[in-house]
Design an enzyme around this catalytic site. Structure first.
Site, mmCIF file in Angstrom:
data_model
loop_
_atom_site.group_PDB
_atom_site.id
_atom_site.type_symbol
_atom_site.label_atom_id
_atom_site.label_comp_id
_atom_site.label_asym_id
_atom_site.label_seq_id
_atom_site.Cartn_x
_atom_site.Cartn_y
_atom_site.Cartn_z
ATOM 1 N N HIS A 1 0.840 -1.209 0.000
ATOM 2 C CA HIS A 1 0.000 0.000 0.000
ATOM 3 C C HIS A 1 0.874 1.258 0.000
ATOM 4 C CE1 HIS A 1 -2.642 -3.069 2.000
ATOM 5 N NE2 HIS A 1 -3.486 -2.597 1.112
ATOM 6 N N VAL B 1 4.580 -5.564 -4.656
ATOM 7 C CA VAL B 1 5.763 -5.470 -3.786
ATOM 8 C C VAL B 1 5.961 -6.833 -3.132
ATOM 9 C CG1 VAL B 1 6.776 -4.295 -1.791
ATOM 10 C CG2 VAL B 1 5.332 -3.023 -3.392
ATOM 11 N N LEU C 1 3.514 -9.315 -0.938
ATOM 12 C CA LEU C 1 2.953 -8.791 0.311
ATOM 13 C C LEU C 1 1.429 -8.809 0.241
ATOM 14 C CD1 LEU C 1 5.238 -5.810 1.329
ATOM 15 C CD2 LEU C 1 5.543 -8.262 1.665
ATOM 16 N N SER C 2 0.817 -9.197 1.352
ATOM 17 C CA SER C 2 -0.643 -9.270 1.430
ATOM 18 C C SER C 2 -1.035 -9.149 2.895
ATOM 19 C CB SER C 2 -1.108 -10.625 0.888
ATOM 20 O OG SER C 2 -2.401 -10.917 1.364
#
Ligand code: PAF
Length: 302
Positions: free
Chosen positions: A41, A194, A202-203
């Site tokens: 984000h 990313v 990434l999560s």
């Protein structure tokens, strides 16, 4: 300037217009999120800050896109940390409304439907998910329209851009399609996925993986990387070997692994498994790792 938090649409519009006026801004970026923010984000926010005079981020856990009330309840809420991350990237304004603010009449009767594009891949295992996501994205894009209430800027309306991660490739394709089909006055910007140093995309869901599951999950990005290397070398893609690699991992249950057209998400018509790969495509993968469903993808180009 310190970041400002607002919770109503009226405040968002007033503050957005004020900021554009103060900065004599000619562009506004919108970064829709559900919070529980991570470096992925942060990359969206940074791209928005680099490309726009005023940047608004939204934090809203949208009940409409959760099939399961348990998933909705368990979705992490980390507002203070999220605000700090957004402030660090230079975001001006955060809109974090209540469910009642977004859906004042309860569940909306009229919704955006995602059609065939929303029924395949992730849509097949999460019925209604993309209709719910598109409906809230439509609302957020309208809330964030710049200069509502401002006199027209000398050069016309400010530019308006909204930022979505390429990690959610199907969501991004659907948002682009909605904006094109329904003529929303906004440019959609896709921001590259990313990854952690070891390759894991990434999560917000990674936090639910145990150490062993996290280690096992690396097979997804490894399999994608195999296809990426083959595509770059203009070799046949050999999806079977890459799938076998994933299936050899006992903690991982593969759902789908497919090479698709980047816009329609239809499997490629030409046989890229036996003949050298040429052109542009996306390799999509989804799997359950322990109890956690993970998705990932890489763009293929040669
Ligand atoms: O990708 C997300 O975080 C959500 O689906 C979005 C776009 C913010 C809509 O709720």
């Amino acid at each position: 300037m310190a970041i400002k938090l607002v919770t109503t649409v009226a405040e968002l519009r007033a503050e957005g217009a004020l900021l554009l006026g103060l900065k004599q801004g000619t562009s506004q970026g919108l970064v829709p999120t559900m919070g529980a923010l991570h470096e992925g984000h942060a990359a969206l926010a940074r791209a928005a800050v680099e490309q726009n005079d005023v940047v608004v981020a939204t934090i809203f856990v949208n009940p409409l896109q959760f099939g399961d009330a348990v998933d909705l309840d368990r979705y992490p809420r980390t507002l203070d940390a999220d605000l700090a991350l957004l402030e660090e990237q230079g975001v001006d304004l955060v809109f974090a409304p209540s469910v009642e603010e977004v859906y004042p009449g309860g569940q909306p009767l009229v919704r955006v439907t995602s059609g065939q594009l929303g029924e395949k891949w992730e849509g097949a295992s999460r019925p209604g998910h993309f209709d719910g996501a598109l409906t809230v994205v439509a609302k957020l894009l309208h809330y964030g329209l710049p200069a509502a209430g401002l006199p027209a800027a000398p050069g016309g309306l400010p530019a308006y851009r909204a930022y979505f991660g390429q990690k959610d490739a199907q969501q991004l394709a659907l948002v682009r399609r909605m904006v094109a089909d329904l003529n929303f006055p906004v440019d959609i910007v896709g921001v590259p996925t990313v990854r952690a140093a070891d390759g894991l995309a990434l999560s917000s869901r990674n936090r639910f993986l145990s150490d062993d599951e996290r280690e096992a999950a690396l097979v997804l990005s490894r399999a994608l990387r195999l296809l990426e290397q083959r595509a770059t070398a203009r070799e046949p893609l050999d999806v079977e070997s890459a799938s076998a690699l994933v299936e050899s991992q006992p903690l991982v249950a593969l759902d789908y692994f497919e090479v698709v057209d980047p816009e329609t998400l239809e499997p490629l018509a030409e046989n890229c498994r036996e003949t050298p790969f040429r052109g542009e495509a996306l390799a999509l993968i989804a799997a359950k790792v322990g109890p956690v469903r993970l998705i990932d993808n890489v763009p293929l180009s040669s």
